[in-house]
Design a protein around this motif. Structure first.
Motif, PDB file in Angstrom:
ATOM      1  N   VAL A   1       2.682  -7.672  -3.285  1.00 34.85           N
ATOM      2  CA  VAL A   1       1.367  -7.716  -1.424  1.00 34.85           C
ATOM      3  C   VAL A   1       0.284  -6.178  -1.784  1.00 34.85           C
ATOM      4  N   SER A   2      -0.558  -7.186  -1.398  1.00 32.08           N
ATOM      5  CA  SER A   2      -2.006  -6.137  -1.004  1.00 32.08           C
ATOM      6  C   SER A   2      -1.508  -4.351  -0.082  1.00 32.08           C
ATOM      7  N   GLN A   3      -2.553  -3.474  -0.856  1.00 34.95           N
ATOM      8  CA  GLN A   3      -2.099  -2.221  -0.182  1.00 34.95           C
ATOM      9  C   GLN A   3      -2.892  -2.517   0.820  1.00 34.95           C
TER      10      GLN A   3
ATOM     11  N   GLY B   1       6.499  -5.071  -5.469  1.00 28.99           N
ATOM     12  CA  GLY B   1       4.855  -4.243  -5.732  1.00 28.99           C
ATOM     13  C   GLY B   1       3.966  -4.159  -4.915  1.00 28.99           C
ATOM     14  N   ILE B   2       3.007  -3.359  -4.837  1.00 28.72           N
ATOM     15  CA  ILE B   2       2.206  -3.381  -3.941  1.00 28.72           C
ATOM     16  C   ILE B   2       0.689  -2.592  -5.335  1.00 28.72           C
ATOM     17  N   VAL B   3      -0.172  -4.363  -4.360  1.00 32.42           N
ATOM     18  CA  VAL B   3      -2.239  -3.951  -5.577  1.00 32.42           C
ATOM     19  C   VAL B   3      -2.568  -3.086  -4.752  1.00 32.42           C
ATOM     20  N   LYS B   4      -3.612  -2.390  -5.515  1.00 34.38           N
ATOM     21  CA  LYS B   4      -4.742  -1.424  -4.694  1.00 34.38           C
ATOM     22  C   LYS B   4      -5.700  -2.840  -3.882  1.00 34.38           C
ATOM     23  N   THR B   5      -6.087  -3.951  -4.302  1.00 31.28           N
ATOM     24  CA  THR B   5      -6.619  -4.689  -3.521  1.00 31.28           C
ATOM     25  C   THR B   5      -6.870  -5.746  -4.288  1.00 31.28           C
ATOM     26  N   LEU B   6      -6.459  -6.425  -3.075  1.00 26.12           N
ATOM     27  CA  LEU B   6      -6.695  -8.124  -3.814  1.00 26.12           C
ATOM     28  C   LEU B   6      -7.022  -8.958  -2.455  1.00 26.12           C
ATOM     29  N   GLN B   7      -8.397  -9.475  -1.778  1.00 24.41           N
ATOM     30  CA  GLN B   7      -8.813 -10.670  -1.083  1.00 24.41           C
ATOM     31  C   GLN B   7      -8.548 -11.519  -0.478  1.00 24.41           C
ATOM     32  N   ALA B   8      -8.672 -12.359   0.209  1.00 26.50           N
ATOM     33  CA  ALA B   8      -8.637 -13.310   0.951  1.00 26.50           C
ATOM     34  C   ALA B   8      -9.600 -13.702   0.312  1.00 26.50           C
ATOM     35  N   PRO B   9      -9.539 -15.755   0.740  1.00 22.51           N
ATOM     36  CA  PRO B   9      -9.925 -16.406   0.290  1.00 22.51           C
ATOM     37  C   PRO B   9     -11.711 -16.553   1.691  1.00 22.51           C
ATOM     38  N   TRP B  10     -10.849 -15.796   2.441  1.00 19.63           N
ATOM     39  CA  TRP B  10     -11.754 -16.268   3.678  1.00 19.63           C
ATOM     40  C   TRP B  10     -12.885 -15.075   3.715  1.00 19.63           C
ATOM     41  N   ASN B  11     -13.731 -14.892   3.597  1.00 14.04           N
ATOM     42  CA  ASN B  11     -14.561 -13.316   3.878  1.00 14.04           C
ATOM     43  C   ASN B  11     -14.385 -13.278   5.212  1.00 14.04           C
ATOM     44  N   GLY B  12     -15.037 -13.934   6.484  1.00 11.21           N
ATOM     45  CA  GLY B  12     -15.170 -13.998   6.953  1.00 11.21           C
ATOM     46  C   GLY B  12     -13.641 -13.829   7.862  1.00 11.21           C
ATOM     47  N   TRP B  13     -12.619 -13.471   7.425  1.00  9.42           N
ATOM     48  CA  TRP B  13     -11.409 -13.114   8.676  1.00  9.42           C
ATOM     49  C   TRP B  13     -11.268 -12.098   8.673  1.00  9.42           C
ATOM     50  N   ASP B  14     -11.225 -11.370   9.667  1.00 12.79           N
ATOM     51  CA  ASP B  14     -10.364 -10.469  10.132  1.00 12.79           C
ATOM     52  C   ASP B  14      -8.891  -9.292   8.944  1.00 12.79           C
ATOM     53  N   GLY B  15      -8.596 -10.015   8.392  1.00 12.22           N
ATOM     54  CA  GLY B  15      -7.503  -9.877   7.159  1.00 12.22           C
ATOM     55  C   GLY B  15      -7.725 -10.287   6.325  1.00 12.22           C
ATOM     56  N   VAL B  16      -8.939 -10.007   5.506  1.00 10.48           N
ATOM     57  CA  VAL B  16      -9.596 -10.119   4.241  1.00 10.48           C
ATOM     58  C   VAL B  16      -8.699  -9.110   3.622  1.00 10.48           C
ATOM     59  N   GLU B  17      -8.524  -8.803   3.922  1.00  9.71           N
ATOM     60  CA  GLU B  17      -7.459  -7.489   2.651  1.00  9.71           C
ATOM     61  C   GLU B  17      -6.514  -7.957   2.590  1.00  9.71           C
ATOM     62  N   ARG B  18      -5.441  -8.844   3.646  1.00  5.45           N
ATOM     63  CA  ARG B  18      -4.194  -8.473   3.654  1.00  5.45           C
ATOM     64  C   ARG B  18      -4.078  -9.986   2.668  1.00  5.45           C
ATOM     65  N   SER B  19      -3.190  -9.850   1.811  1.00  9.12           N
ATOM     66  CA  SER B  19      -2.772 -10.799   0.505  1.00  9.12           C
ATOM     67  C   SER B  19      -1.258 -10.375  -0.292  1.00  9.12           C
ATOM     68  N   MET B  20      -1.152 -11.526  -0.831  1.00  7.83           N
ATOM     69  CA  MET B  20       0.584 -11.563  -1.198  1.00  7.83           C
ATOM     70  C   MET B  20       0.396 -11.820  -2.241  1.00  7.83           C
ATOM     71  N   LEU B  21       0.945 -12.164  -3.432  1.00 12.27           N
ATOM     72  CA  LEU B  21       1.687 -12.762  -4.594  1.00 12.27           C
ATOM     73  C   LEU B  21       3.091 -13.313  -4.319  1.00 12.27           C
ATOM     74  N   VAL B  22       3.591 -14.434  -4.307  1.00  7.99           N
ATOM     75  CA  VAL B  22       4.466 -15.102  -5.480  1.00  7.99           C
ATOM     76  C   VAL B  22       4.718 -15.780  -6.198  1.00  7.99           C
ATOM     77  N   PRO B  23       6.066 -15.663  -6.620  1.00  2.00           N
ATOM     78  CA  PRO B  23       6.089 -16.474  -7.863  1.00  2.00           C
ATOM     79  C   PRO B  23       6.587 -17.289  -8.202  1.00  2.00           C
ATOM     80  N   PHE B  24       5.599 -18.314  -8.412  1.00  2.31           N
ATOM     81  CA  PHE B  24       5.850 -19.522  -8.470  1.00  2.31           C
ATOM     82  C   PHE B  24       4.958 -20.298  -9.103  1.00  2.31           C
ATOM     83  N   GLN B  25       5.096 -21.151 -10.015  1.00  2.00           N
ATOM     84  CA  GLN B  25       4.557 -22.551 -10.699  1.00  2.00           C
ATOM     85  C   GLN B  25       4.911 -23.968  -9.876  1.00  2.00           C
TER      86      GLN B  25
END
Length: 404
Positions: free
Chosen positions: A165-167, A198-222
């Protein structure tokens, strides 16, 4: 220096014009300050770091056709081909692109169950090359291992056991102690357990106007899909050179596909904030036009006042008033009008800002911006009246002896 008495008496004789100019100054100040405030808000949004190595990233869409298509084998071949091209740092399949406007979101919660409040999070599906490809900074925990990567069929609705997840997301889950999120188990889809590895410092969401634009998560999928998206990171300065090379290599490696939408992350950012840039330009134009109208109004009122008082000015000159004293008279007169205007304008600016904050959830107006606006309009007023004041100072004492 002239006393204030004559100035006040002169203003009372032409109070309609003076009040109109004061109101124009007030309107200009209230709109100018809030427009600059809104421009600053949008500029700060546009300046937010995405967390990615934007200058060296691009992505493309890969649409495949044909029967009996082996998605898993084809994906492995494509990534091997891309990663093997000289100048490519890394590449991965991904389900969504930051700041692109389209993507996935889910909710994470501390406990399983429908009654638990969840926190929205943008979801990026990547493999163990994802962090390096995107250029993310891992500040806690560890990256995905090859054994963590799961194949996600098109019909699947399940989630993997680990996530990064992002910080900002970790902070939302554990306010004031984001580091404590590491190793914790949270729940997605209300009851599926996911461990934060794990935690990454910054990862923005696809939506710049969302109030949670800094809240993101990586999942191990193909992912099993006929419309795959690959994101590629190149060596510094080689992105534009490699974009057509990789597009051609993929197209030639399999004739039963279409490669399209080859786009850099910088272009995506520009498109994402196009409306912000356009609005800032419009607001700047409004500020310039209002300021010019106000300045011309001040000039017009001053010239009208001087033409009506030519004999009075000539008399003062004949009685010993210097050119500097005449200029100072009109500049002080304008200062008094401007003072009335900025007082009304400051009240109106604060009121307008309160309304904007309540309607659009903006941050409150900073006092120093209001101070700068007041000083700017004082300066505009003095500059605007300078030319008419010089014209008044040039009136000859002999004018006092002429008939009207």
């Amino acid at each position: 220096m002239f006393e204030l008495g004559p100035i006040f008496r002169a203003l009372l004789r032409q109070k309609v014009g003076a009040i109109l100019i004061a109101l124009q100054i007030a309107l200009t100040l209230s709109i100018m300050v809030n427009a600059i405030f809104m421009m600053q808000q949008r500029s700060s949004q546009m300046a937010r770091p995405s967390g990615l190595d934007e200058a060296n990233l691009f992505y493309l869409s890969n649409t495949v056709f044909g029967q009996n298509y082996n998605h898993e084998a084809a994906l492995a071949d494509d990534l091997r081909l891309i990663r093997g091209i000289p100048g490519v740092v890394n590449a991965t399949q991904i389900n969504a692109i930051p700041l692109s406007g389209g993507g996935w979101s889910m909710g994470l919660q501390h406990k399983a169950g429908e009654g638990e409040n969840s926190i929205g999070v943008a979801v990026y599906m990547v493999d163990d090359h994802g962090i390096n490809t995107l250029g993310l900074e891992l500040i806690a925990g560890e990256n995905f291992q090859l054994t963590d990567i799961e194949w996600r069929p098109a019909t699947s609705v399940s989630w993997p056991a680990r996530a990064i997840v992002s910080q900002a997301m970790a902070e939302s889950l554990y306010p004031g102690a984001y580091q404590s999120a590491l190793g914790k188990t949270v729940y997605i889809n209300q009851n599926e357990a996911v461990q934060i590895s794990g935690i990454v410092k910054t990862l923005q969401a696809p939506w710049n106007g969302w109030d949670g634009v800094e809240r993101s998560m990586l999942v191990p999928f193909q992912m099993e899909t006929r419309n795959s998206r690959y994101i590629i990171r190149t060596e510094p300065g080689r992105r534009d050179e490699l974009m057509p090379i990789i597009e051609k290599a993929l197209a030639e490696s399999d004739k039963n596909r279409i490669i399209r939408n080859v786009t850099s992350l910088e272009d995506t950012r520009e498109d994402s904030y196009r409306s912000h840039n356009a609005l800032n330009k419009i607001l700047l134009l409004v500020i310039v036009i209002l300021t010019l109208i106000t300045a011309f109004g001040i000039v017009g009122l001053a010239m009208f006042s001087i033409n009506r008082r030519r004999r009075q000015i000539g008399t003062r000159r004949a009685l010993g008033a210097t050119q500097l004293q005449v200029m100072r008279y009109f500049m002080l007169e304008n200062f008094l009008i401007s003072t009335l205007g900025v007082v009304i304008g400051a009240i109106a600016a604060v009121g307008l800002n309160i309304w904007l904050v309540s309607k659009f959830e903006l941050a409150p107006l900073e006092p120093q911006l209001l101070v700068v606006g007041v000083l700017a309009l004082y300066l505009v007023g003095q500059l605007a009246v300078f030319y008419p004041a010089r014209k008044a100072a040039a009136i000859s004492p002999a004018t006092a002896t002429r008939s009207v």
